[in-house]
Design an enzyme around this catalytic site. Structure first.
Site, PDB file in Angstrom:
ATOM      1  N   ASP A  14     -23.079  26.142  31.251  1.00 16.07           N
ATOM      2  CA  ASP A  14     -24.434  25.918  30.721  1.00 16.07           C
ATOM      3  C   ASP A  14     -24.779  26.871  29.584  1.00 16.07           C
ATOM      4  O   ASP A  14     -25.846  27.506  29.596  1.00 16.07           O
ATOM      5  CB  ASP A  14     -25.479  26.067  31.838  1.00 16.07           C
ATOM      6  CG  ASP A  14     -25.144  25.264  33.082  1.00 16.07           C
ATOM      7  OD1 ASP A  14     -24.518  24.205  32.928  1.00 16.07           O
ATOM      8  OD2 ASP A  14     -25.499  25.697  34.189  1.00 16.07           O
ATOM      9  N   GLU A 187     -30.457  16.114  32.149  1.00 14.07           N
ATOM     10  CA  GLU A 187     -30.763  17.512  32.464  1.00 14.07           C
ATOM     11  C   GLU A 187     -30.420  18.370  31.256  1.00 14.07           C
ATOM     12  O   GLU A 187     -29.925  17.889  30.240  1.00 14.07           O
ATOM     13  CB  GLU A 187     -29.961  17.969  33.685  1.00 14.07           C
ATOM     14  CG  GLU A 187     -28.460  17.784  33.528  1.00 14.07           C
ATOM     15  CD  GLU A 187     -27.699  17.949  34.835  1.00 14.07           C
ATOM     16  OE1 GLU A 187     -28.323  18.211  35.869  1.00 14.07           O
ATOM     17  OE2 GLU A 187     -26.468  17.808  34.801  1.00 14.07           O
TER      18      GLU A 187
END
Length: 544
Positions: A14, A187
């Site tokens: 991420d 997301e």
């Protein structure tokens, strides 16, 4: 110079990449591992150096009791108004209908800190990021979660204005700006303003081999105003490139160079597969977890971004032309620790809480761990570990431990989660009234001791050395009583058990990667002390 992906190897997912002046920074997720949010810096995107971990005390984040693959999700790092800003989620439930958690905001004038006490801002959904508009206004962008079993769990990307004078959101301004594509599971949203367009980058498809990144844009921030990039191809994905060196690419962030080149940092993974398995199904096992890669971005005449060379990306990428020439070599993967310092080095991590006196102490040539709960424990655990960062490596340590109960154990572990781990350890055999060496594995909470009555006796007064040899698809344990002559325990363990992909088949929570570490357990509550010294981790060169 050439960027050799992944740039951050082993469990660095991420990535949130920004540029401040001529320096690039990447912040990555840490989940239940402490300290939280690792930050690396670079001036050329090729050589990256660890800088700090932002959430470095229980004042900054309380992960105690968080489930495996819960904790700190998707940190968003940004820079505006002379300050660094960080938004992160602390997730308390991973499986099931609900995703309980809180989104926090902290800031600092310097990347090294001090960082302000995190302020809770909301929990509409996870993976929130902070957008600084050019008119001075700020907005929180986040995935919106719907717990209702009769609705899809993804309920759009939400935009809410943030008031810096009160450090609070203005919920009356909240609006859904994008509903996602048919892929769903959107997301990791990040918003950018470029040439009068607002560009929204978001991950879709779940963080598996179907993972992808999608781009939409709008001239305004009005509800429903964002249109998705035309065509059937995603911005970045490996769902249709099963033979690529990099897989699972998506969920990342966009950055420009001082001279106007563009790059995209995203998570990725590198699977291996057994010869008898299809390359495609399954594609393999990602024991190093999700890592960080960087791809170059080009813009078409209609103002849409594209990954140079195609949406599958490349292992080798041209570095920015304005990057300073560096003579720095890539460091060989090696860590040696004699534990002379009274603090743990940056490669070491603990679970959920910082290293403290309840766990033990370090310095003067040893790491002393006081036995607490088992390796299944989510609260009181004495485990110090470091990431697997290569498919093939050796790790070894010397240990002194005098248990007086089979409930006391200490040794060397390969660890993925509280449900999936193995270890070689010394414990007490009351039937033979002697210390013994055992090897055990937990696979989806199914705990198996391999040696049992054949547990290896430890000579009275002897020191013990433990070693693990990890060789891509399998690994083994060795022991020694003099540090020179080694014996191999006749147990070959499947490395896939310590992968996201294996755990995915057991439970919906699979976001970290393999660790190797040192552990002491004494669930009797008497706190038996294990002393570790001379730890060594050494990677083997990657095979072509």
């Amino acid at each position: 110079m050439i960027i050799d992906n992944p740039v951050l190897k082993g469990f660095h997912p991420d990535p949130s990449m920004i540029r401040v002046g001529d320096t690039y920074y990447i912040a990555t997720s840490t989940f239940e591992w402490f300290p939280g949010v690792r930050v690396h810096s670079s001036r050329d995107m090729v050589h990256w150096q660890y800088v700090t971990s932002i959430l470095n005390s229980e004042r900054m984040v309380n992960l105690r009791g968080d489930p495996s693959s819960g904790g700190v999700w998707a940190p968003d790092l940004s820079y505006s108004d002379g300050r660094f800003w960080l938004v992160f989620s602390d997730i308390k439930t991973v499986t099931g209908t609900f995703k309980d958690g809180t989104n926090y905001l902290t800031s600092a004038e310097r990347i090294e800190g001090p960082w302000t006490d995190p302020v809770p801002i909301n929990y509409v959904g996870f993976d929130a990021s902070l957008f600084h508009d050019d008119d001075g206004r700020k907005y929180l962008i986040q995935q919106t979660w719907d717990h209702r079993e009769y609705h899809h769990h993804f309920d759009g990307i939400t935009l809410t204005e943030f008031d810096t004078s009160t450090m609070r959101l203005l919920p009356e301004t909240s609006r859904t700006i994008w509903r996602g594509t048919d892929v769903r599971l959107s997301e990791g949203p990040h918003l950018y303003k470029i040439n009068g367009w607002y560009y929204l980058f978001a991950a879709e498809g779940g963080t598996t081999f179907s993972h992808q990144e999608t781009v939409s844009r709008s001239r305004t921030l009005q509800a429903g105003s964002f249109e998705t990039m035309p065509g059937d191809e995603p911005f970045l994905s490996n769902f249709d490139t099963p033979r690529s060196y990099l897989q699972k690419q998506g969920h990342g962030s966009l950055v420009d160079t001082p001279t106007g080149e563009w790059y995209y940092a995203s998570l990725c993974a590198r699977p291996w597969h057994r010869p008898q398995e299809s390359v495609v199904d399954p594609r393999g096992w990602c024991t190093l977890g999700r890592e960080t890669s960087i791809q170059k971005v080009e813009w078409d005449e209609d103002g849409w971004p594209h990954i140079q060379g195609g949406h599958g990306g490349s292992r080798y990428v041209e570095a920015p032309r304005d990057a300073p020439v560096s003579s720095q070599e890539h460091e060989e993967g090696h860590q040696h620790d004699d534990f002379e310092s009274d603090t743990l080095g940056p490669d070491w991590c603990t679970l959920r809480v910082p290293f403290n006196g309840k766990m033990g102490s370090v310095g003067a040539g040893s790491l002393r761990l006081r036995g607490q709960g088992s390796l299944h424990n989510l609260f009181d655990l004495s485990l110090v570990a470091r990431r697997w960062q290569a498919f093939d490596f050796d790790a070894q340590v010397r240990m002194d431990f005098e248990p007086r109960s089979y409930q006391a154990m200490a040794g060397l572990t390969n660890y993925y989660s509280d449900a999936n781990f193995s270890w070689i350890f010394v414990t007490w055999d009351e039937r033979r009234s002697t210390r013994v060496i055992e090897v055990a594995q937990s696979d989806g909470n199914r705990y198996v001791s391999y040696l049992k009555d054949e547990a290896i006796p430890v000579p009275a007064g002897a020191h013990v050395w433990f070693k693990t040899k990890v060789r891509t698809s399998s690994y083994s344990y060795q022991y020694s009583f003099d540090g020179r002559h080694w014996a191999t325990v006749p147990v070959i363990l499947d490395a896939a058990v310590l992968s996201d992909d294996h755990v995915y088949k057991q439970i919906d929570g699979y976001f970290t990667g393999g660790f190797v570490g040192l552990a002491a357990v004494d669930y009797s509550g008497y706190g038996s002390l294990a002393t570790f010294s001379s730890f060594d981790y050494r990677e083997l060169k990657e095979k072509p």
